[in-house]
Design an enzyme around this catalytic site. Sequence first.
Site, PDB file in Angstrom:
ATOM      1  N   TYR B  33      30.293   0.316  10.323  1.00  0.00           N
ATOM      2  CA  TYR B  33      29.537   0.356  11.650  1.00  0.00           C
ATOM      3  C   TYR B  33      30.563   0.259  12.679  1.00  0.00           C
ATOM      4  O   TYR B  33      31.654   0.281  12.535  1.00  0.00           O
ATOM      5  CB  TYR B  33      28.783  -0.877  11.549  1.00  0.00           C
ATOM      6  N   ARG B  52      37.684   5.337  14.520  1.00  0.00           N
ATOM      7  CA  ARG B  52      37.729   4.299  13.599  1.00  0.00           C
ATOM      8  C   ARG B  52      36.540   4.245  12.620  1.00  0.00           C
ATOM      9  O   ARG B  52      36.809   3.981  11.354  1.00  0.00           O
ATOM     10  CB  ARG B  52      37.699   2.864  14.631  1.00  0.00           C
ATOM     11  N   ARG B 104      20.635   1.024  -8.485  1.00  0.00           N
ATOM     12  CA  ARG B 104      21.868   0.141  -8.440  1.00  0.00           C
ATOM     13  C   ARG B 104      22.904   0.508  -9.512  1.00  0.00           C
ATOM     14  O   ARG B 104      22.750  -0.106 -10.406  1.00  0.00           O
ATOM     15  CB  ARG B 104      21.033  -1.115  -8.284  1.00  0.00           C
ATOM     16  N   HIS B 106      27.432  -0.598  -9.616  1.00  0.00           N
ATOM     17  CA  HIS B 106      28.404  -0.755  -8.603  1.00  0.00           C
ATOM     18  C   HIS B 106      29.195   0.552  -8.297  1.00  0.00           C
ATOM     19  O   HIS B 106      29.649   0.638  -7.088  1.00  0.00           O
ATOM     20  CB  HIS B 106      29.562  -1.961  -9.195  1.00  0.00           C
ATOM     21  N   LYS B 151      35.793  -1.823   9.182  1.00  0.00           N
ATOM     22  CA  LYS B 151      34.590  -2.252   9.952  1.00  0.00           C
ATOM     23  C   LYS B 151      33.577  -2.094   9.036  1.00  0.00           C
ATOM     24  O   LYS B 151      32.717  -1.163   9.360  1.00  0.00           O
ATOM     25  CB  LYS B 151      34.755  -1.955  11.602  1.00  0.00           C
TER      26      LYS B 151
END
Lengths: 294, 294
Positions: B33, B52, B104, B106, B151
């Site tokens: 984000y 970034r 789902r 990993h 981030k």
Amino acid sequence: MSRIIYLNGELTASNAARIDVDDRGFLFGDGVYEAIRVIDGAFVEGPPHMERLALGMEGVELSADAASIVSELTDAAGRVLESNDLMSGDALVYMQVTRGAAPRTHQFPTGGVRPTTYVSATRFAPPSAMQERGASAITHPDLRWRRCDLKTVNLLPNVLAKQPPHAAGAAEALLVRDGVVTEGSHTNVFAVLRGVVRTHPCTNDILPGITRANVLRLARTEGLRVDERPILVAELMEADEVFITGTTTDVMPVTWIDGRPAGSGEPGPIARMLLEKYLTDISGSRSVVATIPV
Amino acid sequence: MSRIIYLNGELTASNAARIDVDDRGFLFGDGVYEAIRVIDGAFVEGPPHMERLALGMEGVELSADAASIVSELTDAAGRVLESNDLMSGDALVYMQVTRGAAPRTHQFPTGGVRPTTYVSATRFAPPSAMQERGASAITHPDLRWRRCDLKTVNLLPNVLAKQPPHAAGAAEALLVRDGVVTEGSHTNVFAVLRGVVRTHPCTNDILPGITRANVLRLARTEGLRVDERPILVAELMEADEVFITGTTTDVMPVTWIDGRPAGSGEPGPIARMLLEKYLTDISGSRSVVATIPV
């Protein structure tokens, strides 16, 4: 391929259910979860899973009333299993609780924001073939935070660790911190060293696996020597046997690490014995663990 | 209090927009984000923020085409700002990209799962009053993972670190790893020590803050000696001045740490000078940074 899931008090089609864009699970990974094996509609080791969920909620201060959320999710799991025709055979229940939806700030929201509660269930195929032939694994730096004892959805380090072995056709990443094998990306790691069953002790650096605890208990029952002490990565490569444990893994012999044979290169006798005892145990234990109210 | 947000290609009311329960942001915190300050409809330091974001996507291997997502989100930000009547005055844009919604596992999903793209914007009130009187902070163990340079939305350690100071009426947690102040829970940390402006170097243990870089540049321009070298927590308590920097923080003097005065106990002359220069800089730089196409 829609299925029925549970979200915030209601059963709904998964493709109709939606999480709020302000959910702290989505914005911060601010939540905890459990995955529970289900056989013929009954949790395998329900109470320890639900206890760990409650401890996780307390560990991240997610709810002042973890007990009522545990009760809600236990009930919801039964409804989801039944709605998806999963009351017979093998299934897997997934439960997640987040700190709810609120305008984005790092600190906890105030004003009684309701935690988000989510349960789904899927058919589960035990990894029998891989258990018979053994799994490959790759060592990977353990870059995770220092509260790996909490089962939170901050799983990006696990995701990034799992991807290289997956891309290479291997089953698991064995995480190494300061020369020590802590655990796998979603399993606990065991080695048999000079006849002793070794695994990392329950510290802040590993998840206190429920299968791990069961396997240790079974090993002791079988008269094996057990030592909860860190395994050096150098020891791992010299071990008689290596195996991993977990809810979706049971006991999985690891026969290949970083492109070299582990142990004899075949599933070892101790891993095979513990797998057999474990499978018998979870079949037999069903009736005494939390049978889901339906 | 619904507002207009952007989600996966569309503008929509925030209370109608919903994230898929299988979104990897929700299940794994598998996303990155940015939060960007906006003045009169223009990004403050747009290019470094978007660069970034692209580096973060590459760092977590989130997209093979980070550039097109950056372009999409830049455009979306303009539309969200306009839709919420935020084209004049101070605003804050929040952007998030996750690895999308998929069953789902990993490992990364296969089959061209589209990343989830989300943009919101809110009115922003610069923290002028706190900048004038100085902020309180509390030291806290830095338990985060070893890729704090990315981030990501795996922010639970930051959430848990921010809560104790917030509950105590303080503004920030100063994170300490191995005796070193790495950064804050959502800011970078500076100290003035014997006339030298010190801050942690850009390693895997801190976020390369855009305000941090600007403040270092301004300090050098003003002829101050600058040293990007870890600050020991013991040095922090003896510093002439302490301040924190960040997108929503600007330059914030820290005048109170762990219940004791920091520096003189008043905002120091270097922090005040750098704040003034910084505010002038971001006002003046607006026209030369990425003006949002509307």
